[in-house]
Design a protein around this motif. Structure first.
Motif, PDB file in Angstrom:
ATOM      1  N   TRP A  29       0.848  -1.240  -0.102  1.00 37.98           N
ATOM      2  CA  TRP A  29      -0.139   0.102  -0.023  1.00 37.98           C
ATOM      3  C   TRP A  29       0.775   1.243   0.051  1.00 37.98           C
ATOM      4  CZ3 TRP A  29      -2.776   2.421   4.573  1.00 37.98           C
ATOM      5  CH2 TRP A  29      -3.761   3.347   4.377  1.00 37.98           C
ATOM      6  N   GLY A  61      -7.916   2.947  -0.189  1.00 39.97           N
ATOM      7  CA  GLY A  61      -7.744   2.033   0.882  1.00 39.97           C
ATOM      8  C   GLY A  61      -8.866   2.237   2.149  1.00 39.97           C
ATOM      9  N   SER A  62      -8.795   3.467   2.511  1.00 43.52           N
ATOM     10  CA  SER A  62      -9.670   3.882   3.484  1.00 43.52           C
ATOM     11  C   SER A  62     -11.180   3.691   3.129  1.00 43.52           C
ATOM     12  CB  SER A  62      -9.418   5.365   3.824  1.00 43.52           C
ATOM     13  OG  SER A  62      -8.148   5.500   4.061  1.00 43.52           O
ATOM     14  N   GLY A  64     -12.659   1.693   1.243  1.00 44.50           N
ATOM     15  CA  GLY A  64     -12.735   0.431   0.894  1.00 44.50           C
ATOM     16  C   GLY A  64     -12.788  -0.501   2.196  1.00 44.50           C
ATOM     17  N   ARG A  65     -12.456   0.167   3.200  1.00 44.97           N
ATOM     18  CA  ARG A  65     -12.682  -0.557   4.405  1.00 44.97           C
ATOM     19  C   ARG A  65     -14.101  -0.789   4.932  1.00 44.97           C
ATOM     20  NH1 ARG A  65      -7.668   2.491   7.574  1.00 44.97           N
ATOM     21  NH2 ARG A  65      -5.972   1.864   6.224  1.00 44.97           N
ATOM     22  N   VAL A  68     -15.347  -4.030   3.144  1.00 49.38           N
ATOM     23  CA  VAL A  68     -14.389  -5.067   3.515  1.00 49.38           C
ATOM     24  C   VAL A  68     -14.874  -5.673   4.937  1.00 49.38           C
ATOM     25  CG1 VAL A  68     -12.047  -5.679   3.735  1.00 49.38           C
ATOM     26  CG2 VAL A  68     -12.575  -4.504   1.617  1.00 49.38           C
ATOM     27  N   ILE A  84      -7.941 -10.270  -0.256  1.00 50.87           N
ATOM     28  CA  ILE A  84      -7.096  -8.978  -0.486  1.00 50.87           C
ATOM     29  C   ILE A  84      -5.840  -9.012  -0.700  1.00 50.87           C
ATOM     30  CG2 ILE A  84      -6.525  -6.976   0.831  1.00 50.87           C
ATOM     31  CD1 ILE A  84      -9.536  -7.152   0.296  1.00 50.87           C
ATOM     32  N   ILE A 115      -6.432  -1.109  -2.545  1.00 55.74           N
ATOM     33  CA  ILE A 115      -7.296  -2.372  -2.132  1.00 55.74           C
ATOM     34  C   ILE A 115      -6.128  -2.856  -1.209  1.00 55.74           C
ATOM     35  CG2 ILE A 115      -7.513  -4.787  -2.674  1.00 55.74           C
ATOM     36  CD1 ILE A 115      -7.868  -3.981  -5.463  1.00 55.74           C
ATOM     37  N   THR A 118      -7.364  -1.882   2.713  1.00 57.73           N
ATOM     38  CA  THR A 118      -8.364  -2.381   3.121  1.00 57.73           C
ATOM     39  C   THR A 118      -8.189  -3.647   4.219  1.00 57.73           C
ATOM     40  OG1 THR A 118      -9.150  -4.092   1.546  1.00 57.73           O
ATOM     41  CG2 THR A 118      -9.751  -1.911   1.137  1.00 57.73           C
ATOM     42  N   GLY A 341     -14.710  -1.304   9.822  1.00 57.65           N
ATOM     43  CA  GLY A 341     -14.490  -0.666   8.494  1.00 57.65           C
ATOM     44  C   GLY A 341     -14.632   0.754   8.534  1.00 57.65           C
ATOM     45  N   ALA A 345     -11.830   3.582   7.965  1.00 59.02           N
ATOM     46  CA  ALA A 345     -12.139   4.494   6.873  1.00 59.02           C
ATOM     47  C   ALA A 345     -11.913   5.807   7.325  1.00 59.02           C
ATOM     48  CB  ALA A 345     -13.511   4.524   6.203  1.00 59.02           C
TER      49      ALA A 345
END
Length: 404
Positions: A29, A61-62, A64-65, A68, A84, A115, A118, A341, A345
């Motif tokens: 990441w 990535g934030s 997407g959490r 996820v 992942i 990605i 996450t 999540g 985020a």
């Protein structure tokens, strides 16, 4: 149910594998951050474009959490960790092989590189289920130390490019991700008797949004982990521009910041298990406010600037660990992933804004002082929220929990 014993080996093995997965994915990441100055020079990027380049994986990535984390409540970490990790291989290879020729290609690769970020929302509910309540602060703190994957990137990426070429760090990271995905698929197991979410995704998310702990922890994590992320992605540019350091020296100093924050995260969780998360959070935000105020005056890097940054790193790490100790104590078992999540985020978003703001402020004023002053003010406001609203709510929720 003996595997859930605090002295059993299996929870420790699962925690170690989860932490390793967190570190490996965060390594991927963070690959663009150490190379930001290089891309700025080779592609003729402005300070704002450089800041956007390193911020895009953070924002993706934030956000997407959120899905996820909800998916982890349903399918468990045994499925989500290898999924992942395998998905992150694709953007890593794209950037390494074909994505460094233009700003647009780097942005596209960085978008999907998000990605990897996450994976945090996978690990917290996975680890939480393996440990009893009185040990979750420390366990989740240990897992959180996997954020040190960004230090691996900081320490190795620039040197690997110099010795092996532009694709080398990306090819190595892709290979490590592939190995981890295979091991995770074969070895990871969800905790016996873990609470599986059965409600539809939309209903679960709506219920999670109604929980006070969700919004309270979002604020805490946006400042604590957001501050860590912001410094870990923008500190090299700050040190090069503000203090005239060379790229490698700036990257090594950023790695020191990251390592200290990583080491303090499990300590923050451990302290929270013993004295409660609220005192740890209050102390952390007080320290951040003072040290950010000192650095806003742009002192010399040695020794005062270095002391200020390293002290902030320790406080940010401990505060991040304490935030999820609070979540582990009070969030409903079947919604830990969903809460994680959303909170994760918020933490990532907290790290997305400052690099852009710092780049803008420097472009307008030729100084980073105002940006550090804003961090100090934000920490003071968060401290006030912690010792009033959050303290009262945490005390009330703890009293409502069943004894034993």
């Amino acid at each position: 149910m003996t595997n859930l014993s605090p002295t059993g080996r299996r929870p420790a093995v699962m925690l170690a594998l989860a932490t390793l997965g967190f570190a490996v994915n965060f390594w991927a990441w963070a690959l663009l951050s150490p190379l930001g100055p290089r891309f700025k020079e080779s592609l003729g990027l402005s300070a704002a474009q450089q800041a956007l380049l390193v911020a895009v994986p953070v924002i993706v990535g934030s956000l997407g959490r959120i899905p996820v984390g909800a998916l982890t409540d349903r399918f468990g970490g045994r499925v989500m960790f290898p999924l992942i990790s395998a998905a992150t291989i694709v953007p890593v290879l794209f950037i390494g092989v074909a994505g460094q020729t233009s700003f647009a290609a780097l942005l596209a690769g960085g978008f999907f590189l998000g990605i990897g970020g996450t994976v945090f929302a996978v690990g917290v509910p996975f680890v939480n289920a393996w440990f009893p309540p009185h040990r979750r602060g420390f366990a989740v703190g240990v897992f959180g130390a996997g954020m040190g994957g960004t230090a691996i990137s900081a320490l190795t990426t620039v040197s690997l490019v110099r010795t092996g070429g532009a694709a080398t760090p990306f090819l190595i990271t892709a290979a490590v991700l592939a190995c981890y995905a295979a091991v995770a698929w074969l070895v990871l197991r969800d905790a016996p008797g873990r609470t599986v979410a059965t409600e539809p995704l939309a209903a679960r998310m709506a219920a999670t949004l109604r929980l006070p702990i969700t919004w309270q922890a979002c604020v805490l994590y946006a400042v604590a982990f957001g501050g860590y992320v912001a410094f870990s992605v923008y500190l090299p540019a700050y040190l090069q521009t503000g203090y005239g350091l060379e790229q490698a020296d700036a990257a090594n100093r950023m790695a020191g910041f990251v390592v200290l924050a990583v080491l303090l995260r499990p300590i923050g969780g451990w302290l929270s298990d013993r004295v409660g998360p609220v005192p740890v959070l209050a102390g952390g935000f007080a320290v951040i406010a003072v040290m950010a105020g000192v650095q806003a005056l742009t002192p010399g890097l040695m020794p005062l600037g270095t002391i200020a940054f390293l002290t902030m790193a320790a406080a940010l790490g401990a505060g991040s660990g304490a935030t999820f100790a609070l979540v582990a104590q009070v969030a409903p078992a079947d919604k830990v992933g969903s809460v994680t999540g959303l909170v994760g985020a918020a933490g990532g978003l907290g790290g997305f804004v400052p690099p852009l703001l710092m780049g803008f402020i420097y472009g307008e004023l030729g100084s980073y002082g105002l940006g550090l002053a804003l961090l100090a003010v934000t920490a003071v406001i968060t401290l006030a929220l912690t010792v009033t609203v959050i303290r009262a709510a945490a005390t009330r929720r703890t009293a409502e929990l069943p004894v034993g």
